[in-house]
Every structure is written in C-alpha cells, then in structure tokens.
Design an enzyme around this catalytic site. Structure first.
Site, PDB file in Angstrom:
ATOM      1  N   LYS A 267      -1.746  -1.216  -3.685  1.00 15.26           N
ATOM      2  CA  LYS A 267      -2.998  -0.260  -3.538  1.00 15.26           C
ATOM      3  C   LYS A 267      -2.238   1.056  -3.671  1.00 15.26           C
ATOM      4  CE  LYS A 267      -5.860   1.999  -0.173  1.00 15.26           C
ATOM      5  NZ  LYS A 267      -6.391   1.792   1.278  1.00 15.26           N
TER       6      LYS A 267
ATOM      7  N   TYR B 121       0.999  -1.115  -0.129  1.00 18.33           N
ATOM      8  CA  TYR B 121      -0.092  -0.045   0.128  1.00 18.33           C
ATOM      9  C   TYR B 121       0.830   1.295   0.119  1.00 18.33           C
ATOM     10  CZ  TYR B 121      -3.105   3.234   2.315  1.00 18.33           C
ATOM     11  OH  TYR B 121      -4.200   4.355   2.325  1.00 18.33           O
TER      12      TYR B 121
END
Lengths: 294, 294, 294, 294
Positions: free
Chosen positions: C165, C137
């Site tokens: 992400k 992420y």
C-alpha cells in the site's frame, strides 16, 4: 596572521534606474560613495542586489567602470561577472580585471542543472583567463544550483579561486568548510539572518546589502567579533535582526530602494518586472528602521 | 541574574536492555552515575536517546524511579513523559512528579498532524494536572510535528510551561524565540551540530546524548561561552563536531551504545527493530573517538 | 487472470469513542456494517483512520474481534497491527490471525529512523510468526519513514509479504513498482487525491476512508477503470476530488466523524488530543457533501 | 467539441552548435524536419530543450525564423520568448509574432523571486503588445518560480493567455486546473514521467523533447488516450517510461544530443558550460533505446 584583502563588511550597492528604466550612473556613484564613507571594508558591484542578470553587456561594463572610478582605491572591489555561458563569463571577468577590480565573484548560474564536472570546468576556464582572485559564490535561492562543501573545496584547488561566499543559509555548510579547510579558509557569509552564527563559526566577512541602510550596526557586529566579545555581538545582532529578515523577505533590490527613500536618499527606480514595495510594506520597513535608530 | 534551575549540559542516558530485550536497570543506574560524575548540569531520562516510545508503562516508571534514586538530588532531573494521547501523558507526568522529578519534558507526539489548538490544549491539560515545570520540546524529525515559534511562544503563557527545547536544527527559530521573548527566555538546544550557533544565539543549555562519550568537551564548550570567549568556544566546538554529526547520523541510541563499548563500558543491548552499528560503523566511530582523545 | 483476494475499494472504518473517551464497540460495529453493505470490496480496521496508535492492547484486540464478527466472512479483512517494537508487532499479528483476519497491514512505525536492514528484519520476523499475508504499508506522513521502491521490492521477496500500500502520494513510486514488478504486482493506493492517477498507473485497489461518506463514487471510479472507460473514470473522479482533498487536509478521523454526522449518522467522539472540526469546517464539509449528492 | 489549435504531442527541438559553439542552422532545420515528419502535432523552438537562455538575441531570432521557414505551415509553432526583463520579453514576443509564430510560450524567469503581482503585470504587458496567443509555462525546476494554480487561473483572464503548460510534475496541480477551469481548459503537461497521469487527468497535450527519439511511442500514447483505451495507454506508457526518466535526469539538451547520435543522426555540439554525456551514460542511454526498438 590574518592577511586577507577582503574581510569584514563587503557592501553591495543597488543598481538604480531612471524613469525610462535606464541605468542612472550618477546616482549609482553617489550610492557607492555612501558605502565607502560609512565604514564598509569592501565594495561588491553587480551582485544579486545590483540586479546584474537584468543588465545588458554595456550596462554591466559601465557599472564596473563607475565603481572602480568612484572607489578610487580606497577599498578593495569584487565585481560580479556571472553568466549562463562560459564564454560570456570569461568576457566579463576579463573586462573586470582590465577595469581594475581587485577580484571577481562568480556564481554558477543555471538553467539546466549543471554537473559538478561542468561547474568545475566552468570555474577553471574563467580562472585561466584572468590573474585576479575569484570568489566562488553559492546561492541556491537565486542561482538555482547548490554547490556541496566538497565541490567548493575542490574549486579552491584552482590557484586563483581563493574565496568562498556561502548564501545557502545553512550553518552546517560553514562548519564543514572550516573543518575541512582549516582556520585560514576565506569563507564569507551571504545570508543576512545568519550573520551572528556565521561569524561564530569563523566566517571572515559578511557580504551584505544592509550596509546601504544600517552600516554602523553591520560594522559593529564585525568589530565585536574581532574583539572576541560574544555578548556584545549578540546585543548588536539582535538589534538588527528584524531588519535583516525583512529586507531579505521582500527582495534586496526592492527593499534597499525603499529603505534609502525612507532615510531621505534617492533610491532611483527599478527595472520591470521588479516593482517597488507597496505602501503597507514601506510603512513596515520604516517602522523597523525607526526602531533601530531610536 | 540568570536564575534558572536547568542550564548548561543536560545529559541524556540511553536505556540499556539485556539479551532478552528486557530493561537492564542496574546497568542503567551505572550509566546515570557516569553522567552525574562527569560534569553534566542536569539529567534527562526517557528522552529520544532513552528510547522512551519503545517502553511500556511499567518500564517507564522503573526508569523514572531509578534515575531519581541514583541522582539523589545532586542534579536536577527532567523526565520525558510524552505520549500520543493526552490521558496517558497526564498519567506519566503525574508519576514523574510524584517520583521526584524536577521537571517533565513533553513533545507533542503525532500520528495525525495536530492543529495548533489541539497542541495547546494538550499542553494545557497536562500542565493543570501537575505543579512542576514543563519543558516543551520541538523535534519534527522524531515527533512528526513542527511547532512554530509563535506556537512555542503561546505555550510559554501556560504558567508552568517555562522552558523550550528546540531540536529542529534551525538557528532562525532560536533567533525568533530570543527576539520575541527577551534575554531571559529559557530555550535549550537539542541539535548537536548546532551547539556553537545556539549558544551564540543565546541558548541557556544544550540537551545532548554526547555527554555519554565526551562530557569534558561538551562542558568545555559551555564554559567558554560562560566566559564570553568565542575563540575558545570555536576551538572546542570544532574538536567535537565530527563526532556530534556522526552520532546523530547513525541514531543516538545505536551510536551511544557502540561508543560506550569503544570506551570500555558496557552499553547493553538494543530493543528490536533497532540494531547495533555494523562493524564498519564501529570502526568509524572508534576513529572519531580516538582522534578526540589524541 | 486477476486472482487477488483484495482489490477495488478497501474501506477504513473510524474507531468511535464515547463521552468518556472509551471505545464504543456497538457503534463501531454499526459503522462496519455500513461499509460492508455499501459496496466496498474489503474492510481495514485499525488503520490510521481507526486511530490505531492511540489505542491500548485490549482495545485493539476488541476492535479486531468486533470487525471479524460483524463482517462475518462477507468480505476480506486486513487488520492493522503496526507497532514501534518488533515484539509487539508480532504479538498483534498473531492475535489478528487467530481472530480470523484475512491479512494484516504493517507500516514500519518509527521514532528513530530505521535503516533498510532494520525494516527488512522487522517484516521478516513478523512474517515468520504468522501464515496469513502481509500488506506492507508506506506512508511517510504518518509513519515517519519513507520506504523506497527498491526496499518495497525486497520486502515482496518475503513469502507472505504479498501486497503493497503506497500512500506517499508520489505517482512515480507506483510507476516504479509496476515497472519493476510487472503487471501482476498487487499494489494499492492509499492517497485519496491520487485515486485516478494510481488506477491509471495500474493500482489494484484504493484504500480509503472516503467510503464512509461517498461509497458509490469510490466504487464507481473502480468500476469505470475495470471497464477500461477513462472518460467515465475522469468524470466520476472530478465529482469527488474536492471532498477527497478536504477530508485529507483536515485529518481523516476528524473529517469522517463530522461527515457521518452531516449525513445523519452517529460518528461518536474522538480521543484527545484529537478534537472535532470547528463549526466553520463543518459547514465547509457539509457544502462539499451537498454538492456531490445534488 | 475540442477545437484547440495545439493538442497532442508538442515537440521540442534542441539547438545544435558547431565545433566553435556557434548555432548550426542547417542542422537545426534538419532536426525540425524530422519532428514534423514523424507525427508530432506542434513544434516548440527556443524551449528549455533548445537552450534558449544560453542564446543571444540574434541567435534567438535566427532560430525563430528557421523554424517557421522549415515547418512552412504544416504544424502550429509555439516559440519561446521568455526573458528576465519585461522589456526584452516584449521585444522577442513581437519578433516571434512578426516572423509567423502561431503562439508564444512564456515562463516567468526569475533571479529575484517575483511576487504574484509582478508576474501578472509581466504577462499582461507582453500580452498587450502582441495579438497571438500565449502559453503560460510553469516550471519551478528551470525557471525558479512556482506559479500556484490560482495565479495560473488569474493569468487565463488575460484575453490572449489561453494555454497553460505545467511542468512542476505535481499531478494535483493539473487536477486543480481542470476542476477550477472546467473541461475545456487547455492545459499541457511538460513533465515526461507524468505523461500518463496527466492525460488521465485531462491534459490536452504533452510538451516533450522525447519526440526527437521515440516519436511513435509519444504519439501512440496520445492516440490510445484519444480512443479512451486506458489499457493500451498503460502498455505504451510503460514501454517508454525508463527512457523518459533517463533523459530528464541527465538534462534534455545533453540527453537528446546523445540519443540522436545513437540513432545515427547528427546531434551537433553543446555550448559551455554544458558538456556531453560521458561514455557510461551513452551506453546506458543506448541500452534503453535498444530495449524500446527491440
């Protein structure tokens, strides 16, 4: 040991216009005279403050000649000759030399970002075409290009590129110049709110339009530094800081014009799209100027 | 007239770990002792340099107690107690006070950006829970929040928020603090490469991990400023500038650990994910340290 | 051909607190149930929206178990396990796996900026300690580190790092991921105002807290994209854009709590230093929500 | 329903020079002819790509007339007439209208940052002096001013300011324009790597110099969007992305000149300080062009 022609307060005159937006040369000469007689150590026509990029060739030439004539050798003159193309920069540099300028100032104006190689070649071509010194000027906020300390260092290898004016407002740049180039490097500060920090870092001078409004405070700061009196320098710097920040925030040509009027002088008109300060801004500027003289 | 408890060089110890990544308290005490005896004017455990956010509660408490015990009243101690939640910050501030800290340092750590109102309430809640002074610490690079000068000014209205540490590296922030809060404002500089500019701007002290490596140069700069000798301050600042920039660029915990080892001291291990400098970096750092002692 | 476990709308529950700032587990489960039954395609507890960094270890574990229990296999669950130290990240990753998470999400939280080598080693150490997939992420705004596309690409070489992400809000990052990693790369968008652009660029899913408030619009956007109907996607995106920008600007935990209350749901309390939206902000948010349902 | 004169691919010719750095008008006409016959939907002389700021008044007028003459009504022509002063901008706008331009494009060039009021007055004064439409052009990277969406919205209230070209590269700006001004707003994207995202956001056209090198891919992207086929648009966008990023990174006049030569066309010379790509860059560009045609 400090044998430099330029040092101390290098003052920037504005270029005043008349109601038809034509350059007002008689008023310009009067404004130059004020700078000369108020203690500045050098005069810099056709800088950002002098809205050089908004002038055509004849206007630039008239301003150059008027400055030399008015200063009449009393102070050194560094004339702005920057242009987008190399050919036009050479043209104006030659004119400035012939007219009697002590030196020329050149910022690598950009539309397209230039490579370091393009910038170096630009300075080199101009330097070869004249025999007076060049002050290389770094000001990303107006010129659109941010020259690194290592590029500035390389420019100083060109024989008549002898001075640097740093207006990026980044004290670390000045540290790097001083560290890499030694005590004798001739670097000048062009960021008004950085005046104290830059002198503390070893700047040789301060290029400022503030000398149109508060010359005694600008000169006073330089003198305190010369006397190695940091406490006095602090005191006189904090007296002028609010004004320095304000005129920068509002744009120097606009703020100096209004400031002159507040002081009872004629500041002339601006050329469009530039517009005068609005009435609230004029009041704010007057309050700052009054606080200083009180 | 300058009656402040904290001033001059506030030294930041690292937190050393053993091979199992557990805090090495005996080594920590030894490193604190070096700082005390080498001329620093204050000790600041559990700062960024002390990797405070990487420690659990018991470890923080052990470090706090070890510092107080080792310093033994010879110098004032300002203990870092910052935490993401207000409840935990209060907990650690109370512990630091009870353990005997002279003051606590608090940075508004953020995950979600906090509003000015949230930050003010955070400081207010902690301030009410203790009776020792708070140093409000601004460091956008590590804390993730950039407190404006006007917010910092408002924080100083809380009775026991009495000091500000500015690490944004922006000299103009210090100018604004000094201008708005007067000559007696207790602001400290936490940006190593800004040490000279900050003192010139009126900073009361310099919070630095460099005192682990070059305490005599750090103290020397402060003493030159105290004597109002700008030229001497310039000389001693430029001697240490390269090192100050290097240890900041490499991360203070990593760089100080390696620097100690280069100087023949034990620097302990780091806690993951932090890793030691690689061999090229160690060589670069050694070259800088040798250049200084030469 | 698209065989991914996670795709579409990955919904982020908030973590509600009671009046004593303790986690309210029954309310949390109720909020998770709303997300499951309103059409989301995955559930992501302990994200930024779930204020994970403000929770202690037991609280994180309780939230993890409550989610798995409530979702009960109806949707895949990706649990946030990020921590400043590698040791603690491994601890929470193992717990999440044992509790039954489908995958874990890891942002390299930073206090000291980490080198690429430190970040890679951090992910590698965690990956080796578990056998479920990892979603790497990137969110410079909350995590403090900005992982380059080339680093993200390198992380995907670790066998069970299988998803990315991207919340930097920079469309060019997604272009680079898609270009360098091919059509089958599993990248997810975490920037709400970029939802349309990211799907157009090839994102597999959208990680969003907005599903707490407007799940049918979030799902509708994904379905239009699935049908290759850009015009329909544009229409449904512009319907929700104002709300997406508003909740991001105000901070997702604060905005979702208030939004739930406007919709007649219990949003619980926040943990300090976070504070609720003020009354003007609540009115603004209500106006936006009403405009959508009108 | 879409009744706009300008839409689709608006192609930007370079301005070629001869060995003496004089404008090469015959070559310029040849390059314009290539753009017209390769499928572009509009022609835009004297843009950034056409190095307009590096030309003097006569050169600009010659380029304007040569374009109109060569295009000969086959496509609409939007001529760049930007200038630092309002007076000169009016002069060139009038010339462009008289010469037969369909519209003019104006970027508020800055040396001193202009206030919103100054920018609005500048556009208003020019708009009053002509009767053809104006495309207001926002490009902080070359013009030095970043016009906010709210200022752009206000400019559209001036009757003949009817189009906006956004080159800030920020997709959220386009979202805001589309949201505030409705489906019929005529906004154009000028950021090459944003071409897909901008069309997805509702842009009416794409202003690009890439049409000098890969017109079929540029037109193909527009046609896929027109057919509401997002998958096809994605495919054709990713085919050209590397090239779009490369020519932007190297500067459009430099990169297009070299690209033309790689394709076997005459690209002419540049005017100093601009210099050609070096040999390594030429090889890189050739590799990208070959990959596309393969």
């Amino acid at each position: 040991m400090n044998n430099h022609t330029f040092k101390g307060i290098i003052a920037y005159p504005i270029t005043p216009f008349n109601a038809q937006e034509q350059v007002d040369l008689p008023l310009f000469k009067k404004l130059v005279e004020r700078l000369v007689t108020s203690g500045s150590h050098g005069i810099a026509p056709l800088g950002s403050t002098g809205v050089m990029p908004y002038l055509n060739d004849e206007e630039k030439e008239a301003i150059t000649e008027a400055t030399i004539q008015q200063v009449a050798g009393r102070l050194p003159v560094v004339t702005g000759v920057s242009n987008l193309t190399t050919e036009r920069t050479i043209y104006h540099a030659k004119f400035a030399e012939k007219a009697g300028s002590t030196a020329v100032m050149i910022i690598p104006m950009s539309y397209w970002k230039l490579t370091d190689h393009e910038i170096f070649s630009h300075y080199e071509a101009v330097a070869k075409s004249i025999s007076i010194p060049i002050m290389a000027y770094n000001n990303p906020a107006t010129g659109g290009i941010d020259m690194s300390p290592s590029l500035l260092k390389k420019l100083l290898e060109i024989p008549n590129v002898t001075m640097i004016k740093e207006s990026s407002g980044d004290l670390q740049r000045m540290h790097t110049l001083r560290r890499d180039l030694g005590e004798d490097v001739a670097f000048f500060n062009g960021s008004n709110p950085l005046a104290l920090g830059a002198f503390a870092a070893g700047a040789l001078g301060w290029c400022t339009a503030a000398a149109n409004l508060i010359p005694e405070l600008n000169v006073g700061l330089y003198e305190a530094i010369q006397k190695n009196d940091l406490h006095a320098a602090q005191d006189i710097f904090y007296k002028q800081l609010n004004l320095l920040k304000y005129i920068l925030a509002k744009g120097l040509p606009r703020a100096i014009k209004s400031g002159l009027e507040i002081l009872g002088e004629d500041g002339g008109e601006l050329r469009g799209p530039l517009k005068p300060l609005n009435s609230q801004e004029v009041t704010e500027l007057a309050t700052l100027l009054n606080a200083i003289s009180a």
